[in-house]
Design a protein around this motif. Structure first.
Motif, PDB file in Angstrom:
ATOM      1  N   ASP A 124       3.184  -1.206   1.674  1.00  0.00           N
ATOM      2  CA  ASP A 124       2.222  -0.923   0.615  1.00  0.00           C
ATOM      3  C   ASP A 124       1.311  -2.133   0.379  1.00  0.00           C
ATOM      4  O   ASP A 124       0.098  -1.983   0.174  1.00  0.00           O
ATOM      5  CB  ASP A 124       2.975  -0.569  -0.672  1.00  0.00           C
ATOM      6  N   THR A 125       1.884  -3.321   0.429  1.00  0.00           N
ATOM      7  CA  THR A 125       1.084  -4.542   0.265  1.00  0.00           C
ATOM      8  C   THR A 125       0.111  -4.714   1.424  1.00  0.00           C
ATOM      9  O   THR A 125      -1.060  -5.088   1.228  1.00  0.00           O
ATOM     10  CB  THR A 125       2.006  -5.769   0.169  1.00  0.00           C
TER      11      THR A 125
ATOM     12  N   LEU B   1      -2.812  -2.413   0.928  1.00  0.00           N
ATOM     13  CA  LEU B   1      -3.730  -2.925  -0.088  1.00  0.00           C
ATOM     14  C   LEU B   1      -4.621  -4.034   0.488  1.00  0.00           C
ATOM     15  O   LEU B   1      -5.839  -4.040   0.280  1.00  0.00           O
ATOM     16  CB  LEU B   1      -2.925  -3.462  -1.268  1.00  0.00           C
TER      17      LEU B   1
ATOM     18  N   GLU C 192      -8.697  -3.927   0.852  1.00  0.00           N
ATOM     19  CA  GLU C 192      -9.550  -4.894   0.166  1.00  0.00           C
ATOM     20  C   GLU C 192     -10.494  -5.599   1.141  1.00  0.00           C
ATOM     21  O   GLU C 192     -11.639  -5.904   0.806  1.00  0.00           O
ATOM     22  CB  GLU C 192      -8.689  -5.912  -0.581  1.00  0.00           C
TER      23      GLU C 192
ATOM     24  N   SER D 198     -11.399  -6.872  -4.649  1.00  0.00           N
ATOM     25  CA  SER D 198     -10.009  -6.586  -5.000  1.00  0.00           C
ATOM     26  C   SER D 198      -9.847  -5.228  -5.673  1.00  0.00           C
ATOM     27  O   SER D 198     -10.697  -4.803  -6.463  1.00  0.00           O
ATOM     28  CB  SER D 198      -9.478  -7.684  -5.929  1.00  0.00           C
ATOM     29  N   LEU D 199      -8.731  -4.565  -5.357  1.00  0.00           N
ATOM     30  CA  LEU D 199      -8.370  -3.321  -6.042  1.00  0.00           C
ATOM     31  C   LEU D 199      -7.298  -3.570  -7.096  1.00  0.00           C
ATOM     32  O   LEU D 199      -6.886  -2.631  -7.786  1.00  0.00           O
ATOM     33  CB  LEU D 199      -7.846  -2.295  -5.023  1.00  0.00           C
ATOM     34  N   ARG D 200      -6.840  -4.790  -7.228  1.00  0.00           N
ATOM     35  CA  ARG D 200      -5.680  -5.069  -8.077  1.00  0.00           C
ATOM     36  C   ARG D 200      -5.914  -4.812  -9.562  1.00  0.00           C
ATOM     37  O   ARG D 200      -4.973  -4.438 -10.268  1.00  0.00           O
ATOM     38  CB  ARG D 200      -5.193  -6.501  -7.819  1.00  0.00           C
TER      39      ARG D 200
ATOM     40  N   PRO E 224      -5.340   0.139 -11.116  1.00  0.00           N
ATOM     41  CA  PRO E 224      -4.131   0.834 -10.638  1.00  0.00           C
ATOM     42  C   PRO E 224      -4.418   2.240 -10.125  1.00  0.00           C
ATOM     43  O   PRO E 224      -3.780   2.712  -9.191  1.00  0.00           O
ATOM     44  CB  PRO E 224      -3.212   0.845 -11.862  1.00  0.00           C
TER      45      PRO E 224
ATOM     46  N   ARG F 295      -5.421   2.258  -6.505  1.00  0.00           N
ATOM     47  CA  ARG F 295      -4.317   2.099  -5.542  1.00  0.00           C
ATOM     48  C   ARG F 295      -3.655   3.438  -5.259  1.00  0.00           C
ATOM     49  O   ARG F 295      -3.206   3.701  -4.143  1.00  0.00           O
ATOM     50  CB  ARG F 295      -3.303   1.085  -6.078  1.00  0.00           C
TER      51      ARG F 295
ATOM     52  N   LEU G 100      -5.923   5.180  -2.904  1.00  0.00           N
ATOM     53  CA  LEU G 100      -5.786   4.568  -1.578  1.00  0.00           C
ATOM     54  C   LEU G 100      -4.596   5.176  -0.835  1.00  0.00           C
ATOM     55  O   LEU G 100      -4.704   5.548   0.341  1.00  0.00           O
ATOM     56  CB  LEU G 100      -5.606   3.059  -1.722  1.00  0.00           C
ATOM     57  N   ARG G 101      -3.468   5.291  -1.520  1.00  0.00           N
ATOM     58  CA  ARG G 101      -2.284   5.906  -0.884  1.00  0.00           C
ATOM     59  C   ARG G 101      -2.569   7.369  -0.562  1.00  0.00           C
ATOM     60  O   ARG G 101      -2.108   7.895   0.457  1.00  0.00           O
ATOM     61  CB  ARG G 101      -1.077   5.794  -1.812  1.00  0.00           C
TER      62      ARG G 101
END
Length: 312
Positions: A266-267, A270, A274, A280-282, A285, A288, A291-292
């Protein structure tokens, strides 16, 4: 026989554990499950490595330098399991190549090279070697010539022996890991069954609390907006396609049935996204989750699996 006290001579006692994963898995799979191929069983590798470390602490004097985990992968592209293992503390994953016939290439050479180098540079006083091939004998002899003791560990065979006789002769001590010791870490792989339509990641995470929106920007400043959903899902699909091509379908298949991803993967998803987006998508939430969504949509299409539709 008493074990020499290296500290009395100003030498720090350290040891390394070198594991030929191909030998360990094949021998354990055979004695525990009667399995002939790795795809027939699953291994809790992180727990197994911890058990081997504890087993060594109880038997070898000194401090653990690290565990060397020798395995193979197609084109040396690590599998999901290998990526997870590589994140473990004090573990170094070393990969050889796995050819089209499922044969490991280059693994024995890596073990021999590391064993000799550790001994030559006086990095260790003892080495635990989990292997069975006679090709290890010259490296064992070379390590011993530098003053390193080699402790050979094997897997209990269903009958006869699964380690070369000369390798057993040349090692300083020999121990057999029993079937009972290994049994908790090996389970038979489930029989594949048709996969029903799977909920999308957005549906799975729908009930989770979303962080509140950041405060409005002061007057005269433009508020920073998050990325749009279509673009993020597109990037998720692109990363999935890229991984299918570079890491191979078998590696991606290991992630099924989803929709949850191992933390390491998952990391990586991400970070890749990015890079593509350029930011950044951090702080977002919900992005993310999108994205999944995109990632799994592409994976499910690749393997002709049904998938739930997220609300747009």
């Amino acid at each position: 026989m008493a074990i020499p006290d290296f500290s009395a001579h100003g030498i720090s006692a350290k040891y390394a554990v070198l594991v030929d994963v191909g030998y360990l898995y094949a021998a354990a799979g055979e004695v525990l499950l009667g399995a002939k191929e790795r795809k027939e069983y699953r291994v809790a590798a992180d727990e197994l490595i911890q058990a081997l470390q504890k087993h060594a602490v109880d038997r070898i004097q000194g401090e653990l330098l690290r565990v060397y985990w020798y395995d193979a992968a197609r084109d040396r592209v690590p599998t999901v399991d290998q990526r997870v293992i590589a994140q473990l503390p004090w573990v170094k994953v070393r990969l050889g190549n796995l050819n089209a016939r499922g044969q490991q290439k280059g693994v024995d050479a890596q073990i021999r090279s590391d064993l000799e180098a550790l001994a030559r540079h006086h990095a260790v006083s003892d080495t635990v070697l989990i292997a069975g091939d006679e090709d290890m004998v010259p490296a064992v002899e070379a390590a011993q010539a530098y003053g390193v003791r080699v402790h050979l560990w094997g897997v209990e065979p269903p009958f006869g022996t699964n380690q070369a006789e000369r390798l057993v002769w040349e090692s300083d001590t020999v121990e057999i890991l029993s079937a009972d010791f290994l049994r908790p870490f090996f389970t038979r792989a489930p029989v594949p069954v048709p996969v029903p339509p799977t909920p999308s990641p957005a549906q799975v995470f729908a009930g989770r609390t979303v962080k509140p929106m950041p405060p409005k920007a002061p007057a005269g400043q433009v508020a920073k907006l998050g990325p749009g959903r279509p673009r993020v899902e597109e990037v998720g699909e692109h990363v999935a396609q890229k991984w299918i091509l570079t890491r191979g379908r078998d590696n991606i298949r290991d992630l099924l049935p989803g929709p949850l991803l191992p933390t390491v993967i998952d990391t990586e998803l991400l970070i890749e996204a990015e890079k593509e987006l350029g930011h950044s998508l951090r702080p977002y939430p919900e992005a993310r989750v999108w994205l999944r969504d995109g990632f799994w949509a592409r994976v499910y299409r690749e393997f002709d699996l049904g998938v739930g539709i997220s609300s747009k």
